[in-house]
Structures are given as structure tokens and as C-alpha cells.
Design a protein around this motif. Structure first.
Motif, PDB file in Angstrom:
ATOM      1  N   GLY A 142       0.818  -1.207   0.000  1.00  0.00           N
ATOM      2  CA  GLY A 142       0.000   0.000   0.000  1.00  0.00           C
ATOM      3  C   GLY A 142       0.852   1.258   0.000  1.00  0.00           C
ATOM      4  O   GLY A 142       0.572   2.223  -0.712  1.00  0.00           O
ATOM      5  N   LEU A 143       1.918   1.238   0.818  1.00  0.00           N
ATOM      6  CA  LEU A 143       2.854   2.360   0.861  1.00  0.00           C
ATOM      7  C   LEU A 143       3.467   2.593  -0.516  1.00  0.00           C
ATOM      8  O   LEU A 143       3.524   3.743  -1.008  1.00  0.00           O
ATOM      9  N   ALA A 378      -7.077  -6.955   4.243  1.00  0.00           N
ATOM     10  CA  ALA A 378      -5.753  -6.531   3.797  1.00  0.00           C
ATOM     11  C   ALA A 378      -5.859  -5.575   2.618  1.00  0.00           C
ATOM     12  O   ALA A 378      -5.125  -4.578   2.538  1.00  0.00           O
ATOM     13  N   MET A 379      -6.783  -5.864   1.701  1.00  0.00           N
ATOM     14  CA  MET A 379      -6.956  -5.019   0.523  1.00  0.00           C
ATOM     15  C   MET A 379      -7.414  -3.619   0.910  1.00  0.00           C
ATOM     16  O   MET A 379      -6.880  -2.614   0.415  1.00  0.00           O
ATOM     17  N   LEU A 380      -8.382  -3.536   1.815  1.00  0.00           N
ATOM     18  CA  LEU A 380      -8.906  -2.243   2.244  1.00  0.00           C
ATOM     19  C   LEU A 380      -7.847  -1.438   2.993  1.00  0.00           C
ATOM     20  O   LEU A 380      -7.679  -0.236   2.766  1.00  0.00           O
ATOM     21  N   LEU A 381      -7.102  -2.110   3.890  1.00  0.00           N
ATOM     22  CA  LEU A 381      -6.097  -1.404   4.682  1.00  0.00           C
ATOM     23  C   LEU A 381      -4.937  -0.937   3.802  1.00  0.00           C
ATOM     24  O   LEU A 381      -4.415   0.175   3.982  1.00  0.00           O
ATOM     25  N   ALA A 382      -4.537  -1.778   2.838  1.00  0.00           N
ATOM     26  CA  ALA A 382      -3.455  -1.394   1.931  1.00  0.00           C
ATOM     27  C   ALA A 382      -3.878  -0.216   1.053  1.00  0.00           C
ATOM     28  O   ALA A 382      -3.087   0.709   0.808  1.00  0.00           O
ATOM     29  N   THR A 383      -5.128  -0.249   0.582  1.00  0.00           N
ATOM     30  CA  THR A 383      -5.642   0.857  -0.237  1.00  0.00           C
ATOM     31  C   THR A 383      -5.702   2.141   0.576  1.00  0.00           C
ATOM     32  O   THR A 383      -5.332   3.221   0.091  1.00  0.00           O
ATOM     33  N   LEU A 384      -6.152   2.029   1.836  1.00  0.00           N
ATOM     34  CA  LEU A 384      -6.188   3.192   2.721  1.00  0.00           C
ATOM     35  C   LEU A 384      -4.789   3.753   2.925  1.00  0.00           C
ATOM     36  O   LEU A 384      -4.579   4.971   2.887  1.00  0.00           O
ATOM     37  N   CYS A 385      -3.813   2.869   3.105  1.00  0.00           N
ATOM     38  CA  CYS A 385      -2.426   3.295   3.292  1.00  0.00           C
ATOM     39  C   CYS A 385      -1.936   4.045   2.063  1.00  0.00           C
ATOM     40  O   CYS A 385      -1.303   5.110   2.177  1.00  0.00           O
ATOM     41  N   GLY A 386      -2.241   3.522   0.876  1.00  0.00           N
ATOM     42  CA  GLY A 386      -1.828   4.180  -0.363  1.00  0.00           C
ATOM     43  C   GLY A 386      -2.430   5.565  -0.505  1.00  0.00           C
ATOM     44  O   GLY A 386      -1.746   6.516  -0.885  1.00  0.00           O
ATOM     45  N   VAL A 387      -3.727   5.688  -0.192  1.00  0.00           N
ATOM     46  CA  VAL A 387      -4.406   6.981  -0.298  1.00  0.00           C
ATOM     47  C   VAL A 387      -3.814   7.981   0.695  1.00  0.00           C
ATOM     48  O   VAL A 387      -3.562   9.145   0.356  1.00  0.00           O
ATOM     49  N   LEU A 388      -3.578   7.532   1.939  1.00  0.00           N
ATOM     50  CA  LEU A 388      -3.015   8.419   2.961  1.00  0.00           C
ATOM     51  C   LEU A 388      -1.598   8.848   2.612  1.00  0.00           C
ATOM     52  O   LEU A 388      -1.217  10.005   2.818  1.00  0.00           O
ATOM     53  N   VAL A 389      -0.808   7.917   2.092  1.00  0.00           N
ATOM     54  CA  VAL A 389       0.559   8.249   1.692  1.00  0.00           C
ATOM     55  C   VAL A 389       0.546   9.316   0.598  1.00  0.00           C
ATOM     56  O   VAL A 389       1.342  10.256   0.616  1.00  0.00           O
ATOM     57  N   PHE A 390      -0.371   9.181  -0.340  1.00  0.00           N
ATOM     58  CA  PHE A 390      -0.450  10.147  -1.444  1.00  0.00           C
ATOM     59  C   PHE A 390      -0.989  11.497  -0.985  1.00  0.00           C
ATOM     60  O   PHE A 390      -0.479  12.544  -1.383  1.00  0.00           O
ATOM     61  N   GLU A 391      -2.017  11.477  -0.125  1.00  0.00           N
ATOM     62  CA  GLU A 391      -2.697  12.716   0.257  1.00  0.00           C
ATOM     63  C   GLU A 391      -2.038  13.418   1.447  1.00  0.00           C
ATOM     64  O   GLU A 391      -1.916  14.646   1.463  1.00  0.00           O
ATOM     65  N   VAL A 392      -1.625  12.643   2.460  1.00  0.00           N
ATOM     66  CA  VAL A 392      -1.134  13.236   3.705  1.00  0.00           C
ATOM     67  C   VAL A 392       0.388  13.331   3.732  1.00  0.00           C
ATOM     68  O   VAL A 392       0.956  14.359   4.104  1.00  0.00           O
ATOM     69  N   GLY A 393       1.047  12.244   3.352  1.00  0.00           N
ATOM     70  CA  GLY A 393       2.504  12.199   3.408  1.00  0.00           C
ATOM     71  C   GLY A 393       2.963  10.773   3.618  1.00  0.00           C
ATOM     72  O   GLY A 393       2.204   9.924   4.119  1.00  0.00           O
ATOM     73  N   ILE A 394       4.193  10.481   3.261  1.00  0.00           N
ATOM     74  CA  ILE A 394       4.701   9.105   3.317  1.00  0.00           C
ATOM     75  C   ILE A 394       4.800   8.617   4.760  1.00  0.00           C
ATOM     76  O   ILE A 394       4.256   7.566   5.109  1.00  0.00           O
ATOM     77  N   PHE A 395       5.494   9.360   5.587  1.00  0.00           N
ATOM     78  CA  PHE A 395       5.671   8.963   6.982  1.00  0.00           C
ATOM     79  C   PHE A 395       4.345   8.990   7.724  1.00  0.00           C
ATOM     80  O   PHE A 395       3.981   8.038   8.413  1.00  0.00           O
ATOM     81  N   GLU A 396       3.593  10.084   7.570  1.00  0.00           N
ATOM     82  CA  GLU A 396       2.318  10.236   8.279  1.00  0.00           C
ATOM     83  C   GLU A 396       1.313   9.175   7.842  1.00  0.00           C
ATOM     84  O   GLU A 396       0.595   8.606   8.659  1.00  0.00           O
ATOM     85  N   GLY A 397       1.256   8.916   6.526  1.00  0.00           N
ATOM     86  CA  GLY A 397       0.306   7.937   6.012  1.00  0.00           C
ATOM     87  C   GLY A 397       0.548   6.545   6.557  1.00  0.00           C
ATOM     88  O   GLY A 397      -0.388   5.835   6.947  1.00  0.00           O
ATOM     89  N   LEU A 398       1.830   6.139   6.622  1.00  0.00           N
ATOM     90  CA  LEU A 398       2.160   4.807   7.135  1.00  0.00           C
ATOM     91  C   LEU A 398       1.852   4.711   8.622  1.00  0.00           C
ATOM     92  O   LEU A 398       1.281   3.712   9.090  1.00  0.00           O
TER      93      LEU A 398
END
Length: 440
Positions: A142-143, A378-398
Motif C-alpha cells: 500500500g505504501l 488486507a486489501m482495504l487497509l493497503a488501499t487506505l495506506c496508499g491513499v493516505l501516503v499520497f494525500e497526507v505524506g509518506i511517513f504520516e500515512g504509514l
């Protein structure tokens, strides 16, 4: 006596196997061929990653060359894998760019040095096994998907970008821009068509064909060309110059995150490299980490970047015919030539680089599809991680995703299984101990 003879034979076999990781005479021609082909793919890819990381292109290429020499050297006595090709990783590019924006390029040498120090500790105590438990593989996917989206969005505008001084005034879709777009479409069709046809036999061919097409097209149509600045390499201690105590704290956690992501990516790459090894040899991830942290620490003394055995380059190396790390030495020698002759790279058009890097980013996003086998959670959490990494930031999203994952884990055991908090914590640490006994 028989037992001693058997141990001696096993020891000789082990030494012979270690030596075979670096060079074997019967595979020398194949390794040279593989090194040349892989370098053909690695050079434009490394240029794109360096641009994405906001690092000088020459520094990025020097990092790849240095890591290749270290990888070949360590293959003689501490082989991690047998056909992995070191290089700067696309998945780490936005993290490095964030570091450059936060600390300044002048302080990044210290960040890389600190990252290598953390990796040395992880290697010394074999802590990567715990990292893989603390950060599930699907969250790493996701990251990388979020990072891949950042890469694609960064390079897509280069598909229609004009050279300086050819903006066309207020009219966006002028004749010059249409020419660039047409070339980008043709280049993409050539690249994707050849990749689809030769990805399992000659994966470097689409890269080579696209570069040749771009160079020829630039002779007839004016497009934005790559301009590589010749930087001066200064060997010295990576001493930082932070303005506040807060920057020291942030640098500590930033380097820790960079080290963790780098280590996890290497372990995951090793698992894939082991599957494609032509002689079915077993990878040793801890030995790979040794090569990585030494390379990273060494590169910090000339202002270099982080490295790992990337799966794209390693797969190309394998399909091109590599059997030992001698192919990596060839890669290092060829890239070294361009480090000291960067003017040859000025013939590469930006739209060709944009196609390659957009393709890399899209592939990283599509990696989410592999998570489906782990189930909907796992699919939902990984997708959420990807969206957060893109929108919020790499460190913050993870971090946010890990907190959500921990809360869900806690609620399941606390509310559904009616287990007390102390029991949940004990089971968590018992899981680490059980894993430790299994590995030892």
C-alpha cells in the motif's frame, strides 16, 4: 571420523557456493551480456529516480555504480543473493525528495549516514524479522502504491512539456505541444507493445527501443531534452548543520523510517529473487543487508543516495542471462563510464523518461492487485495506506495506517474474543519469542 569428513566436505561446498556467487568461469560470457543489457535499462531508470528524488543525476548514477562494486565484492564471502542488481529504488524516491525539501541537500549525506547506521544495527541483531511482523507486507504494498501514484503524477506533465522559450503564449494546445504529445503517444505504444511481448524474454528491449526512438525523434522535432549538470564530488565526513534541536529529532525518526522501508523492500525483493534464480539458490537477507548498509554508509561520504537490490533490475538481469554477481560488476563499470561522461546523456528527451517513470509508478499502483489474495481486510487497509501516503505524506500515512491496524487488532481481541489488555500484550510479545526460537 566419518562425521568429521562430512563436515569438511560441507565446509568446502559452502566455500565453493560462496565463491560461485561472485564469478564462475562457465557463466562469464552470459554474465557480461546480462550486465550490458541490464545497464541499458538501469541508466534511464536511475536518471528518472534521481530526478524524482531531487538529487543530481550524476550523484544518482554514482550511487548505483558504487553499490554495484560493493555488491560484487561482498558476493565473494557474504553472498545475499546471486543475481540481484543494486541501485537506487523508485519506492524511496519521494521519501528522499521529502528529505531534501526538509533538511536541504547539504544535510542529506548525514541522513543517509544515519540511515546506514540504523541498518547496521538491524543487520547486526537480525532485526528484520521483527520489522516484517510489525509492518505487514500488504501495508508495504500500500505504501509503495501511494508512492507510485506520486511518481506517475510527477512525470506525466513531461509527456506534453515544451522546451524553454516555446510556451506558445496563451494558447496551450499549440502546434509544438501537439507534436510532443504525438511523439509521447507513439513512444508509449512502442514501449508498452514491446514490454508486453518481451517482458519474459528480453525486458530491456522496450527501454532501449524507446530511447533510440526518442533520440531519433529529437533530430526532427524540437522537444525538451535532458540536461545533466557536471557536479563536483567531494569526499568528506557527513557532518550536519541543523538550526534547531527539533531538526535533530525529526532527522532521527526520518532516517529510521527510511532505513525500515529500505530493509523491508530488500527482504521482499530477496524473496522474489530467490524464486527466479536460475540455479534455485537460497538467498540470505541478512547478508544482503550487510551489503546495503555498507554501500549506504560509503555513499554518504560523497553525498550519495540509498540503494537496494531492486526487483525490476534484478528480473532484467536474470532474464538477460545472469548467473553470478559478475554481471553486477559489468553494470557498475558501464554506469561509471556515464558518471564521468555525463554529456552523452544530454541526447535523452524528457518525454522518453516520462514514459518510463510513469510506467514504473503505474506498476507500483497495480501492485495493490496482488493483495487480493490476502483477503478484503488486507486489501482495504493497503488501499487506505496508499491513499493516505499520497494525500497526507509518506511517513504520516504509514503511521496512521499502522495505528488503525493496531486499534482494529486490539478491538478484535478485546471485544470479540473478550481477552484482557494484558493478555493481548503478552500474546503479542510471545509471538515474537516463538518466531525467534523458530529462526534460531
Amino acid at each position: 571420523m566419518a562425521q568429521e569428513n562430512m563436515q569438511t566436505e560441507n565446509a568446502h561446498a559452502h566455500i565453493e557456493n560462496q565463491g560461485s556467487a561472485a564469478f564462475r568461469k562457465e557463466y562469464a560470457v552470459r554474465d557480461v551480456q546480462a550486465g550490458v543489457i541490464t545497464a541499458t535499462m538501469a541508466i534511464p531508470l536511475s536518471i528518472g529516480i534521481a530526478l524524482m528524488s531531487d538529487y543530481p543525476i550524476q550523484v544518482g548514477l554514482a550511487t548505483v555504480a558504487f553499490a554495484s562494486f560493493i555488491g560484487f565484492l561482498f558476493a565473494w564471502f557474504r553472498p545475499g543473493n546471486f543475481i540481484g542488481a543494486p541501485g537506487i529504488a523508485a519506492g524511496l524516491a519521494p521519501i528522499l525528495a521529502l528529505g531534501v525539501a526538509t533538511f536541504g541537500i547539504e544535510n542529506m549525506a548525514f541522513i543517509i549516514f544515519l540511515t546506514a547506521t540504523f541498518q547496521a544495527l538491524i543487520w547486526k541483531f537480525n532485526w528484520q524479522r521483527y520489522l516484517l511482523m510489525a509492518v505487514p507486507g500488504y501495508l508495504v504494498e500500500g505504501l509503495l502504491a501511494g508512492i507510485g501514484l506520486k511518481i506517475a503524477m510527477k512525470f506525466l506533465p513531461f509527456l506534453w512539456m515544451l522546451p524553454v522559450g516555446m510556451t506558445g503564449g496563451e494558447e496551450f494546445w499549440n502546434e509544438s505541444r501537439m507534436h510532443v504529445v504525438i511523439l509521447s503517444i507513439l513512444g508509449a505504444l512502442i514501449f508498452f507493445g514491446l514490454f508486453q511481448q518481451f517482458k519474459d524474454t528480453n525486458p530491456a528491449l522496450p527501454y532501449f527501443a524507446l530511447i533510440v526512438f526518442g533520440i531519433i525523434a529529437a533530430m526532427f522535432v524540437e522537444v525538451k531534452m535532458l540536461k545533466v549538470e557536471d557536479v563536483e564530488f567531494n569526499i568528506g565526513l557527513p557532518i550536519p548543520s541543523f538550526d534547531s534541536a527539533w531538526m535533530w529529532v525529526y532527522a532521527f525518526f526520518f532516517a529510521l523510517m527510511l532505513a525500515v522501508v529500505d530493509v523491508i523492500e530488500q527482504v521482499m525483493s530477496n524473496a522474489a529473487i530467490e524464486k527466479i534464480d536460475p540455479l534455485k539458490r537460497t538467498c540470505n537477507s541478512n547478508n544482503s543487508l550487510l551489503s546495503i548498509w555498507v554501500s549506504n554508509m560509503g555513499s554518504s561520504f560523497f553525498g550519495g543516495m540509498t540503494n537496494l537490490d531492486g526487483l525490476a533490475k534484478s528480473s532484467t538481469n536474470r532474464l538477460a542471462g545472469a548467473y553470478t554477481k559478475f554481471s553486477v560488476l559489468v553494470i557498475g563499470l558501464l554506469i561509471t563510464f556515464f558518471v564521468f561522461n555525463v554529456h552523452h546523456l544530454d541526447h535523452l528527451p524528457y518525454f522518453a523518461l516520462a514514459i518510463i517513470m510513469s510506467f514504473v509508478g503505474i506498476k507500483m499502483v497495480l501492485g495493490l492487485l496482488h493483495i487480493a489474495k490476502h483477503g478484503p481486510y488486507a486489501m482495504l487497509l493497503a488501499t487506505l495506506c496508499g491513499v493516505l501516503v499520497f494525500e497526507v505524506g509518506i511517513f504520516e500515512g504509514l503511521v496512521i495506517t499502522l495505528v488503525i491496524h493496531a486499534l482494529i487488532y486490539y478491538v478484535i481481541f478485546k471485544k470479540i474474543n473478550c481477552q484482557p489488555t494484558g493478555s493481548i500484550v503478552r500474546k503479542y510479545f510471545e509471538k515474537f519469542k516463538e518466531d525467534d526460537k523458530e529462526l534460531n
